[in-house]
Design a protein around this motif. Structure first.
Motif, PDB file in Angstrom:
ATOM      1  N   PHE A  46       0.819  -1.203   0.000  1.00 42.05           N
ATOM      2  CA  PHE A  46       0.000   0.000   0.000  1.00 42.05           C
ATOM      3  C   PHE A  46       0.859   1.262   0.000  1.00 42.05           C
ATOM      4  CE2 PHE A  46      -3.937  -2.119   2.161  1.00 42.05           C
ATOM      5  CZ  PHE A  46      -4.157  -2.831   0.990  1.00 42.05           C
ATOM      6  N   ARG A  47       1.951   1.225   0.764  1.00 43.13           N
ATOM      7  CA  ARG A  47       2.838   2.387   0.823  1.00 43.13           C
ATOM      8  C   ARG A  47       3.404   2.697  -0.575  1.00 43.13           C
ATOM      9  NH1 ARG A  47       6.117   3.985   5.203  1.00 43.13           N
ATOM     10  NH2 ARG A  47       5.979   1.880   6.079  1.00 43.13           N
ATOM     11  N   PHE A  48       3.750   1.656  -1.297  1.00 39.05           N
ATOM     12  CA  PHE A  48       4.335   1.830  -2.632  1.00 39.05           C
ATOM     13  C   PHE A  48       3.296   2.326  -3.635  1.00 39.05           C
ATOM     14  CE2 PHE A  48       5.428   0.176  -6.844  1.00 39.05           C
ATOM     15  CZ  PHE A  48       6.708   0.694  -7.005  1.00 39.05           C
ATOM     16  N   ASN A  49       2.076   1.772  -3.568  1.00 39.99           N
ATOM     17  CA  ASN A  49       1.055   2.082  -4.579  1.00 39.99           C
ATOM     18  C   ASN A  49       0.232   3.328  -4.267  1.00 39.99           C
ATOM     19  OD1 ASN A  49       0.716  -0.219  -6.764  1.00 39.99           O
ATOM     20  ND2 ASN A  49       1.281  -1.226  -4.836  1.00 39.99           N
ATOM     21  N   TYR A  50       0.123   3.702  -2.984  1.00 35.59           N
ATOM     22  CA  TYR A  50      -0.716   4.851  -2.604  1.00 35.59           C
ATOM     23  C   TYR A  50       0.083   5.770  -1.681  1.00 35.59           C
ATOM     24  CZ  TYR A  50      -4.205   1.314  -3.958  1.00 35.59           C
ATOM     25  OH  TYR A  50      -4.917   0.345  -4.614  1.00 35.59           O
ATOM     26  N   HIS A  51       1.250   6.159  -2.123  1.00 38.72           N
ATOM     27  CA  HIS A  51       2.216   6.827  -1.244  1.00 38.72           C
ATOM     28  C   HIS A  51       1.609   7.987  -0.461  1.00 38.72           C
ATOM     29  CE1 HIS A  51       6.173   7.963   0.173  1.00 38.72           C
ATOM     30  NE2 HIS A  51       5.911   9.225  -0.191  1.00 38.72           N
ATOM     31  N   ASN A  52       1.063   8.966  -1.160  1.00 34.71           N
ATOM     32  CA  ASN A  52       0.548  10.156  -0.469  1.00 34.71           C
ATOM     33  C   ASN A  52      -0.656   9.818   0.416  1.00 34.71           C
ATOM     34  OD1 ASN A  52       2.480  11.828  -1.623  1.00 34.71           O
ATOM     35  ND2 ASN A  52       1.201  12.330  -3.387  1.00 34.71           N
ATOM     36  N   GLN A  53      -1.579   9.007  -0.119  1.00 36.49           N
ATOM     37  CA  GLN A  53      -2.746   8.605   0.675  1.00 36.49           C
ATOM     38  C   GLN A  53      -2.312   7.809   1.905  1.00 36.49           C
ATOM     39  OE1 GLN A  53      -5.925   6.768  -1.699  1.00 36.49           O
ATOM     40  NE2 GLN A  53      -4.978   7.656  -3.519  1.00 36.49           N
ATOM     41  N   PHE A  54      -1.322   6.954   1.706  1.00 37.86           N
ATOM     42  CA  PHE A  54      -0.824   6.123   2.805  1.00 37.86           C
ATOM     43  C   PHE A  54      -0.247   6.982   3.934  1.00 37.86           C
ATOM     44  CE2 PHE A  54       2.215   3.554   5.106  1.00 37.86           C
ATOM     45  CZ  PHE A  54       1.605   2.304   5.211  1.00 37.86           C
ATOM     46  N   LEU A  55       0.555   7.955   3.569  1.00 38.51           N
ATOM     47  CA  LEU A  55       1.176   8.810   4.575  1.00 38.51           C
ATOM     48  C   LEU A  55       0.144   9.670   5.308  1.00 38.51           C
ATOM     49  CD1 LEU A  55       4.440   9.937   2.744  1.00 38.51           C
ATOM     50  CD2 LEU A  55       4.163   8.166   4.494  1.00 38.51           C
ATOM     51  N   LYS A  56      -0.925  10.051   4.620  1.00 35.60           N
ATOM     52  CA  LYS A  56      -1.982  10.807   5.293  1.00 35.60           C
ATOM     53  C   LYS A  56      -2.754   9.922   6.278  1.00 35.60           C
ATOM     54  CE  LYS A  56      -2.887  14.333   1.765  1.00 35.60           C
ATOM     55  NZ  LYS A  56      -3.875  14.892   0.809  1.00 35.60           N
ATOM     56  N   ALA A  57      -2.987   8.656   5.879  1.00 38.31           N
ATOM     57  CA  ALA A  57      -3.738   7.747   6.746  1.00 38.31           C
ATOM     58  C   ALA A  57      -2.895   7.245   7.904  1.00 38.31           C
ATOM     59  CB  ALA A  57      -4.251   6.565   5.927  1.00 38.31           C
ATOM     60  N   PHE A  58      -1.596   7.023   7.646  1.00 42.62           N
ATOM     61  CA  PHE A  58      -0.707   6.459   8.671  1.00 42.62           C
ATOM     62  C   PHE A  58       0.569   7.313   8.755  1.00 42.62           C
ATOM     63  CE2 PHE A  58      -2.744   2.922   6.261  1.00 42.62           C
ATOM     64  CZ  PHE A  58      -3.724   2.609   7.198  1.00 42.62           C
ATOM     65  N   PRO A  59       0.458   8.489   9.346  1.00 37.03           N
ATOM     66  CA  PRO A  59       1.587   9.429   9.341  1.00 37.03           C
ATOM     67  C   PRO A  59       2.699   9.083  10.325  1.00 37.03           C
ATOM     68  CG  PRO A  59      -0.230  10.340  10.585  1.00 37.03           C
ATOM     69  CD  PRO A  59      -0.733   9.057   9.990  1.00 37.03           C
ATOM     70  N   ASP A  60       2.431   8.164  11.265  1.00 40.21           N
ATOM     71  CA  ASP A  60       3.468   7.809  12.233  1.00 40.21           C
ATOM     72  C   ASP A  60       3.397   6.314  12.533  1.00 40.21           C
ATOM     73  OD1 ASP A  60       1.561   7.374  14.523  1.00 40.21           O
ATOM     74  OD2 ASP A  60       1.220   9.523  14.190  1.00 40.21           O
ATOM     75  N   LEU A  61       4.431   5.834  13.183  1.00 35.43           N
ATOM     76  CA  LEU A  61       4.559   4.395  13.444  1.00 35.43           C
ATOM     77  C   LEU A  61       3.456   3.882  14.358  1.00 35.43           C
ATOM     78  CD1 LEU A  61       6.309   1.912  12.919  1.00 35.43           C
ATOM     79  CD2 LEU A  61       7.652   2.513  14.949  1.00 35.43           C
ATOM     80  N   ASP A  62       3.069   4.653  15.354  1.00 36.94           N
ATOM     81  CA  ASP A  62       2.025   4.209  16.282  1.00 36.94           C
ATOM     82  C   ASP A  62       0.700   3.989  15.563  1.00 36.94           C
ATOM     83  OD1 ASP A  62       3.718   4.222  18.415  1.00 36.94           O
ATOM     84  OD2 ASP A  62       3.123   6.218  19.147  1.00 36.94           O
ATOM     85  N   THR A  63       0.331   4.927  14.693  1.00 31.87           N
ATOM     86  CA  THR A  63      -0.925   4.798  13.951  1.00 31.87           C
ATOM     87  C   THR A  63      -0.896   3.575  13.044  1.00 31.87           C
ATOM     88  OG1 THR A  63      -1.171   7.203  13.947  1.00 31.87           O
ATOM     89  CG2 THR A  63      -2.528   5.971  12.397  1.00 31.87           C
ATOM     90  N   MET A  64       0.242   3.372  12.379  1.00 26.19           N
ATOM     91  CA  MET A  64       0.356   2.231  11.481  1.00 26.19           C
ATOM     92  C   MET A  64       0.315   0.906  12.248  1.00 26.19           C
ATOM     93  SD  MET A  64       3.113   1.493   8.452  1.00 26.19           S
ATOM     94  CE  MET A  64       4.532   1.362   9.555  1.00 26.19           C
ATOM     95  N   ASN A  65       0.982   0.845  13.387  1.00 23.73           N
ATOM     96  CA  ASN A  65       0.970  -0.392  14.173  1.00 23.73           C
ATOM     97  C   ASN A  65      -0.416  -0.696  14.738  1.00 23.73           C
ATOM     98  OD1 ASN A  65       3.647  -1.015  13.748  1.00 23.73           O
ATOM     99  ND2 ASN A  65       4.369   0.041  15.595  1.00 23.73           N
ATOM    100  N   MET A  66      -1.143   0.361  15.110  1.00 26.83           N
ATOM    101  CA  MET A  66      -2.510   0.179  15.576  1.00 26.83           C
ATOM    102  C   MET A  66      -3.371  -0.411  14.464  1.00 26.83           C
ATOM    103  SD  MET A  66      -5.115   3.062  17.138  1.00 26.83           S
ATOM    104  CE  MET A  66      -3.800   3.739  18.133  1.00 26.83           C
ATOM    105  N   ALA A  67      -3.185   0.091  13.239  1.00 26.30           N
ATOM    106  CA  ALA A  67      -3.935  -0.421  12.087  1.00 26.30           C
ATOM    107  C   ALA A  67      -3.567  -1.874  11.817  1.00 26.30           C
ATOM    108  CB  ALA A  67      -3.652   0.442  10.862  1.00 26.30           C
ATOM    109  N   LYS A  68      -2.286  -2.199  11.900  1.00 19.24           N
ATOM    110  CA  LYS A  68      -1.849  -3.570  11.651  1.00 19.24           C
ATOM    111  C   LYS A  68      -2.480  -4.543  12.646  1.00 19.24           C
ATOM    112  CE  LYS A  68       2.629  -2.731   9.423  1.00 19.24           C
ATOM    113  NZ  LYS A  68       4.094  -2.945   9.527  1.00 19.24           N
ATOM    114  N   ARG A  69      -2.560  -4.138  13.903  1.00 17.76           N
ATOM    115  CA  ARG A  69      -3.184  -5.013  14.916  1.00 17.76           C
ATOM    116  C   ARG A  69      -4.652  -5.247  14.591  1.00 17.76           C
ATOM    117  NH1 ARG A  69       0.221  -2.021  18.423  1.00 17.76           N
ATOM    118  NH2 ARG A  69      -1.460  -0.573  18.965  1.00 17.76           N
ATOM    119  N   LEU A  70      -5.332  -4.195  14.142  1.00 18.52           N
ATOM    120  CA  LEU A  70      -6.740  -4.321  13.760  1.00 18.52           C
ATOM    121  C   LEU A  70      -6.891  -5.273  12.570  1.00 18.52           C
ATOM    122  CD1 LEU A  70      -9.730  -3.494  13.772  1.00 18.52           C
ATOM    123  CD2 LEU A  70      -9.097  -1.535  12.358  1.00 18.52           C
TER     124      LEU A  70
END
Length: 215
Positions: A46-70
């Motif tokens: 997702f980071r590779f294919n939706y770079h800007n959208q990805f960074l807006k949705a998951f701007p930091d490591l904590d947010t991304m890790n929370m999403a991964k757990r979900l």
């Protein structure tokens, strides 16, 4: 909606969804290495294919890790291979960053295992002649899904009533297969061929005397 508002909204949704999933699936077993690897690969995809959208949705490591757990909780019924294929389909079909529900909707165990789709399996079950056990099924899961649904029910009720029941039974069997269980149809054993040995002359004479003795 500016970037800060988007971030706040995504964070709140993740926190709420994560809390809900703990309540609903608190007893789930720990994810496997295969599933963990798949989730990490998906987020890189997702980071590779939706770079800007990805960074807006998951701007930091904590947010991304929370999403991964979900994602691990919601996709916990599927193997890593099934999850990866679903994510790749979502990327091909979406110009916007897919959410977990869009990936979940594309999880197809039958495709990964090389089995017919639920509807193709249902059609096969409808058309199979009797005796059902002796039919050349594409896979034993189709037979057992039909057996669990009930052959009489399949033969005498409309598709809109039968297919949802069949589909559910089939999906349960697919989950058992992806977890390593094997399914085999036990065919009735063939009766041994009857062999006869001709009576000797003495045995024929004795039998004839026995028959004559009754008169």
């Amino acid at each position: 909606m500016d970037s800060k508002q988007l971030l706040n909204r995504v964070t709140q949704q993740l926190k709420q969804a994560s809390a809900d999933s703990v309540t609903q699936a608190g007893q789930n077993s720990a994810p496997s290495d295969d599933q963990l690897s798949a989730i990490n690969q998906i987020f890189e995809l997702f980071r590779f294919n939706y770079h800007n959208q990805f960074l807006k949705a998951f701007p930091d490591l904590d947010t991304m890790n929370m999403a991964k757990r979900l994602w691990l909780r919601l996709l916990g019924d599927y193997t890593g291979e099934v999850i990866m294929r679903a994510a790749e389909k979502a990327v091909k079909e979406n110009s916007w960053l897919p959410n977990v529900h869009e990936v979940l909707a594309r999880c197809d165990v039958a495709e990964v295992l090389g089995l017919p789709s639920a509807h193709a399996a249902y059609v096969e079950a409808c058309r199979a002649p009797s005796p059902k056990k002796e039919f050349n099924w594409s896979h034993a899961a189709v037979y057992f899904a039909g057996l669990s649904t009930d052959w009489f029910f399949i033969a005498n009720e409309p598709e809109e009533k039968v297919f949802p029941v069949f589909k559910r039974n089939y999906e349960l069997l697919l989950n058992r297969l992806q977890n390593g269980e094997s399914l085999e149809i036990e065919l009735p054993k063939a009766l041994p061929e009857e062999t006869t040995t001709p009576l000797s002359r003495e045995e024929q004479k004795a039998r004839m005397q026995d028959l004559m003795g009754g008169f």
